[in-house]
Structure formats: structure tokens, C-alpha cells
Write a protein that holds these residues in place. Structure first.
Motif, PDB file in Angstrom:
ATOM      1  N   ASP A 168       5.321  17.000 -10.081  1.00  0.00           N
ATOM      2  CA  ASP A 168       4.596  18.259 -10.222  1.00  0.00           C
ATOM      3  C   ASP A 168       3.841  18.557  -8.927  1.00  0.00           C
ATOM      4  O   ASP A 168       2.902  17.850  -8.574  1.00  0.00           O
ATOM      5  N   THR A 169       4.263  19.601  -8.258  1.00  0.00           N
ATOM      6  CA  THR A 169       3.636  19.952  -6.986  1.00  0.00           C
ATOM      7  C   THR A 169       2.175  20.348  -7.165  1.00  0.00           C
ATOM      8  O   THR A 169       1.324  20.045  -6.316  1.00  0.00           O
ATOM      9  N   ALA A 170       1.867  21.002  -8.301  1.00  0.00           N
ATOM     10  CA  ALA A 170       0.488  21.454  -8.531  1.00  0.00           C
ATOM     11  C   ALA A 170      -0.472  20.267  -8.624  1.00  0.00           C
ATOM     12  O   ALA A 170      -1.605  20.334  -8.143  1.00  0.00           O
ATOM     13  N   VAL A 171      -0.027  19.194  -9.228  1.00  0.00           N
ATOM     14  CA  VAL A 171      -0.874  17.997  -9.322  1.00  0.00           C
ATOM     15  C   VAL A 171      -1.107  17.419  -7.926  1.00  0.00           C
ATOM     16  O   VAL A 171      -2.226  17.024  -7.574  1.00  0.00           O
ATOM     17  N   ALA A 172      -0.037  17.391  -7.128  1.00  0.00           N
ATOM     18  CA  ALA A 172      -0.156  16.867  -5.764  1.00  0.00           C
ATOM     19  C   ALA A 172      -1.122  17.718  -4.938  1.00  0.00           C
ATOM     20  O   ALA A 172      -1.935  17.198  -4.173  1.00  0.00           O
ATOM     21  N   GLU A 173      -1.039  19.041  -5.116  1.00  0.00           N
ATOM     22  CA  GLU A 173      -1.954  19.932  -4.374  1.00  0.00           C
ATOM     23  C   GLU A 173      -3.394  19.737  -4.833  1.00  0.00           C
ATOM     24  O   GLU A 173      -4.321  19.775  -4.029  1.00  0.00           O
ATOM     25  N   TRP A 174      -3.568  19.523  -6.124  1.00  0.00           N
ATOM     26  CA  TRP A 174      -4.909  19.272  -6.671  1.00  0.00           C
ATOM     27  C   TRP A 174      -5.483  17.969  -6.095  1.00  0.00           C
ATOM     28  O   TRP A 174      -6.680  17.853  -5.850  1.00  0.00           O
ATOM     29  N   ALA A 175      -4.610  17.000  -5.848  1.00  0.00           N
ATOM     30  CA  ALA A 175      -5.048  15.693  -5.332  1.00  0.00           C
ATOM     31  C   ALA A 175      -5.222  15.690  -3.812  1.00  0.00           C
ATOM     32  O   ALA A 175      -5.672  14.693  -3.246  1.00  0.00           O
ATOM     33  N   ARG A 176      -4.890  16.789  -3.157  1.00  0.00           N
ATOM     34  CA  ARG A 176      -4.791  16.806  -1.690  1.00  0.00           C
ATOM     35  C   ARG A 176      -6.048  16.267  -1.003  1.00  0.00           C
ATOM     36  O   ARG A 176      -7.166  16.672  -1.317  1.00  0.00           O
ATOM     37  N   GLY A 177      -5.806  15.331  -0.084  1.00  0.00           N
ATOM     38  CA  GLY A 177      -6.887  14.799   0.733  1.00  0.00           C
ATOM     39  C   GLY A 177      -7.747  13.752   0.048  1.00  0.00           C
ATOM     40  O   GLY A 177      -8.783  13.360   0.595  1.00  0.00           O
ATOM     41  N   CYS A 178      -7.334  13.280  -1.123  1.00  0.00           N
ATOM     42  CA  CYS A 178      -8.173  12.307  -1.834  1.00  0.00           C
ATOM     43  C   CYS A 178      -8.204  10.970  -1.081  1.00  0.00           C
ATOM     44  O   CYS A 178      -7.347  10.681  -0.244  1.00  0.00           O
ATOM     45  N   SER A 179      -9.187  10.166  -1.412  1.00  0.00           N
ATOM     46  CA  SER A 179      -9.346   8.862  -0.760  1.00  0.00           C
ATOM     47  C   SER A 179      -8.268   7.897  -1.209  1.00  0.00           C
ATOM     48  O   SER A 179      -7.780   7.082  -0.423  1.00  0.00           O
ATOM     49  N   LEU A 180      -7.953   7.973  -2.480  1.00  0.00           N
ATOM     50  CA  LEU A 180      -6.959   7.045  -3.044  1.00  0.00           C
ATOM     51  C   LEU A 180      -6.221   7.773  -4.161  1.00  0.00           C
ATOM     52  O   LEU A 180      -6.841   8.317  -5.074  1.00  0.00           O
ATOM     53  N   LEU A 181      -4.906   7.799  -4.053  1.00  0.00           N
ATOM     54  CA  LEU A 181      -4.071   8.358  -5.117  1.00  0.00           C
ATOM     55  C   LEU A 181      -3.438   7.195  -5.869  1.00  0.00           C
ATOM     56  O   LEU A 181      -2.654   6.427  -5.295  1.00  0.00           O
ATOM     57  N   LEU A 182      -3.823   7.050  -7.118  1.00  0.00           N
ATOM     58  CA  LEU A 182      -3.253   6.023  -7.992  1.00  0.00           C
ATOM     59  C   LEU A 182      -2.166   6.707  -8.811  1.00  0.00           C
ATOM     60  O   LEU A 182      -2.470   7.537  -9.680  1.00  0.00           O
ATOM     61  N   VAL A 208       2.676  15.762  -0.098  1.00  0.00           N
ATOM     62  CA  VAL A 208       1.848  16.955  -0.336  1.00  0.00           C
ATOM     63  C   VAL A 208       0.375  16.572  -0.465  1.00  0.00           C
ATOM     64  O   VAL A 208      -0.509  17.210   0.116  1.00  0.00           O
ATOM     65  N   ALA A 209       0.110  15.531  -1.242  1.00  0.00           N
ATOM     66  CA  ALA A 209      -1.279  15.148  -1.525  1.00  0.00           C
ATOM     67  C   ALA A 209      -1.963  14.530  -0.304  1.00  0.00           C
ATOM     68  O   ALA A 209      -3.167  14.671  -0.115  1.00  0.00           O
ATOM     69  N   ASP A 210      -1.180  13.837   0.508  1.00  0.00           N
ATOM     70  CA  ASP A 210      -1.678  13.198   1.731  1.00  0.00           C
ATOM     71  C   ASP A 210      -2.968  12.402   1.498  1.00  0.00           C
ATOM     72  O   ASP A 210      -3.987  12.635   2.167  1.00  0.00           O
ATOM     73  N   PRO A 211      -2.949  11.469   0.572  1.00  0.00           N
ATOM     74  CA  PRO A 211      -4.148  10.653   0.329  1.00  0.00           C
ATOM     75  C   PRO A 211      -4.365   9.660   1.469  1.00  0.00           C
ATOM     76  O   PRO A 211      -3.424   9.317   2.191  1.00  0.00           O
ATOM     77  N   ALA A 212      -5.594   9.171   1.594  1.00  0.00           N
ATOM     78  CA  ALA A 212      -5.855   8.142   2.598  1.00  0.00           C
ATOM     79  C   ALA A 212      -5.108   6.857   2.245  1.00  0.00           C
ATOM     80  O   ALA A 212      -4.663   6.126   3.133  1.00  0.00           O
ATOM     81  N   ARG A 213      -4.988   6.591   0.948  1.00  0.00           N
ATOM     82  CA  ARG A 213      -4.224   5.420   0.483  1.00  0.00           C
ATOM     83  C   ARG A 213      -3.456   5.810  -0.772  1.00  0.00           C
ATOM     84  O   ARG A 213      -3.930   6.612  -1.583  1.00  0.00           O
ATOM     85  N   LEU A 214      -2.317   5.174  -0.926  1.00  0.00           N
ATOM     86  CA  LEU A 214      -1.487   5.394  -2.119  1.00  0.00           C
ATOM     87  C   LEU A 214      -1.324   4.061  -2.843  1.00  0.00           C
ATOM     88  O   LEU A 214      -0.871   3.082  -2.242  1.00  0.00           O
ATOM     89  N   VAL A 215      -1.719   4.024  -4.101  1.00  0.00           N
ATOM     90  CA  VAL A 215      -1.605   2.804  -4.899  1.00  0.00           C
ATOM     91  C   VAL A 215      -0.706   3.115  -6.093  1.00  0.00           C
ATOM     92  O   VAL A 215      -0.923   4.103  -6.795  1.00  0.00           O
ATOM     93  N   LEU A 216       0.299   2.285  -6.308  1.00  0.00           N
ATOM     94  CA  LEU A 216       1.277   2.544  -7.365  1.00  0.00           C
ATOM     95  C   LEU A 216       1.063   1.621  -8.554  1.00  0.00           C
ATOM     96  O   LEU A 216       0.693   0.456  -8.402  1.00  0.00           O
ATOM     97  N   THR A 217       1.321   2.169  -9.749  1.00  0.00           N
ATOM     98  CA  THR A 217       1.126   1.434 -10.998  1.00  0.00           C
ATOM     99  C   THR A 217       2.170   1.904 -12.002  1.00  0.00           C
ATOM    100  O   THR A 217       3.012   2.743 -11.696  1.00  0.00           O
ATOM    101  N   HIS A 218       2.146   1.324 -13.227  1.00  0.00           N
ATOM    102  CA  HIS A 218       3.028   1.752 -14.322  1.00  0.00           C
ATOM    103  C   HIS A 218       4.502   1.571 -13.961  1.00  0.00           C
ATOM    104  O   HIS A 218       5.287   2.515 -13.930  1.00  0.00           O
TER     105      HIS A 218
END
Ligand SMILES: [Zn+2]
Ligand SMILES: [Zn+2]
Length: 254
Positions: A168-182, A208-218
Motif C-alpha cells: 500500500d503506497t499510502a501507508v508508505a507515504e504516511w510512514a515517510r521519514g520515520c526513524s524506524l519502520l517495523l 517510498v517511506a525512506d525510514p532511517a532503519r528498516l526492521v522486518l518481522t512476521h
């Protein structure tokens, strides 16, 4: 702010228990999702399960909710003295109904466990103050009808947790620039479904979100047989972590 990934697994039984992520920020200790095994995982790694002030649920699938009663029972019978501090439960619209349904089965263990419980329903887009400068915001995600992602903020720290979601691109845009995307990373491309993310889709959302860090789960086990980091690196060049149960990291609050 500190993130501890408690449960990085899924419906598929493995060493990883079901979904659960602990966020500690100031005086707030927030558990997001409470799938099977999360309560005992907290005990096993010495996480502050007694100090949880807020419990937020992303959606009502069993792998995100079933340990809710276990945790209530632990607070009532698994510690001396029993918990007395109030608890706030937050979730999508109809979280109250879920709590009532659990109460119908387990009675006062859930609704009157010996400490005050406040249940708060969050509409998509709604933002609430949790205290001590911590805010929680919900954002609709395509997974089940009620599913939301959460953003937790304190100071300059912003952690976004996708919960379970399709691309979902809208979720990624909402998350844009966050410190950590889980982000959830459920399945490899050949097992892709319309309700979860593959590594390539996570990479596209991270671009799209370009977080400072990306952490994957699930993770369902088949996705872990893939070179997830290599796939993500095609679209996102930042720091990527494949979380395990008990992994923890600090997020600078500035
Ligand atoms: Zn789900
Ligand atoms: Zn799930």
C-alpha cells in the motif's frame, strides 16, 4: 525510545512466537499485539511485562490477539502482589467487542482482573496522547476490515509498525521519514497473497517511506529461505534488520 521484538513469527509454529512488539518510551511501556507465546517470551527475556501501561492491537487475527487473556491471567495470578496499576487497551473500532467476547469466555480474568482497564477504540487517522510526550496514531491498512498500522512518537523519534498489511503506497507515504519502520515480511514471491507483503513489496514500500532503519518481522518459514536483504537492497539502501524474538534496539529521541 526502545523497541523489543518479542514475537516475530506467524501462524506457522516455529521458534518464533506470534506477533508482539514492546515499545518503551519515557513512562510509557506499550505492547503492540499480543499473539500466542508473547507473554512467556517476555518472561524468558526479562522484558518488563509487569510495567506495561498500554496494550494496542492492530487487528483481530488470533496470531495478534490470543495471548491477551494469558497476559491478563499472568498479571492476576502470575505475580505477587497481583497487578494493581491501570491498563489502557487501544485498538481499531470494535476492539471493545473483542474484549467483551473474551470476557464471555474467560469472565472477570479479562474485564475485571483486579486493576482498572480502559478500552479505547481508535478510528483510522486518530491520534491519542499516551502520556509523557508519547503519541500513538492509527492508519488504515489493507489486510482485514479493521486492520491498522501504528505510529509511535516521542520527541524526534517516530516508529511505524505496519501490522499485517498488503502492499500500500499510502501507508508508505504516511510512514515517510520515520526513524524506524517495523514492517511485516510474510511470504516469498511464489507464495504471495493479496493480504501480506513479500520482500520485494517491503523493498518498494521502504523506497517510498525512506525510514532511517528498516526492521522486518512476521516471517512465515519459507520467506526465511530467501535472501531477503539482497531483495530489499534493490530498492532500499538503508540499514535493514531481520528481527528475531528478543531482539532490541534504541531509537534516538533527540
Ligand atoms: Zn493478520
Ligand atoms: Zn499476523
Amino acid at each position: 525510545m526502545r523497541l523489543t521484538t518479542l514475537g516475530t513469527g506467524t501462524a506457522a509454529p516455529s521458534m518464533r512466537v506470534n506477533a508482539g512488539h514492546l515499545i518503551e518510551a519515557g513512562a510509557v511501556t506499550l505492547l503492540i499485539d499480543c499473539g500466542s507465546g508473547v507473554t512467556h517470551r517476555m518472561g524468558a527475556i526479562g522484558a518488563n511485562w509487569l510495567g506495561i501501561t498500554h496494550l494496542a492491537i492492530t487487528h483481530f487475527h488470533p496470531d495478534h490477539t490470543l495471548d491477551l487473556t494469558t497476559l491478563m491471567f499472568a498479571w492476576k495470578h502470575g505475580t505477587l502482589p497481583p497487578r494493581s496499576a491501570p491498563l489502557a487497551i487501544l485498538g481499531p473500532v470494535a476492539i471493545s467487542h473483542l474484549i467483551e467476547q473474551f470476557t464471555g469466555i474467560y469472565g472477570d480474568t479479562v474485564r475485571a482482573p483486579g486493576f482498572p482497564i480502559a478500552v479505547r477504540e481508535l478510528a483510522p487517522g486518530e491520534r491519542v496522547e499516551l502520556g509523557d510526550g508519547v503519541t500513538l496514531e492509527a492508519h488504515k491498512v489493507p489486510h482485514t476490515a479493521e486492520s491498522v498500522a501504528y505510529s509511535v512518537e516521542r520527541g524526534s523519534a517516530r516508529l511505524v509498525y505496519t501490522g499485517d498489511t498488503a502492499f500500500d503506497t499510502a501507508v508508505a507515504e504516511w510512514a515517510r521519514g520515520c526513524s524506524l519502520l517495523l514492517a511485516e515480511c510474510s511470504l516469498p514471491e511464489e507464495l504471495a497473497v493479496a493480504t501480506h507483503l513479500t520482500p520485494a513489496q517491503v523493498g518498494a514500500m521502504a523506497e517510498v517511506a525512506d525510514p532511517a532503519r528498516l526492521v522486518l518481522t512476521h516471517f512465515y518459514p519459507p520467506v526465511l529461505e530467501k535472501d531477503i536483504l539482497e531483495i530489499i537492497a534493490l530498492r532500499y539502501s538503508g540499514d535493514v534488520v531481520l528481527a528475531t524474538d528478543g531482539w532490541s534496539t534504541a531509537i534516538e529521541e533527540g
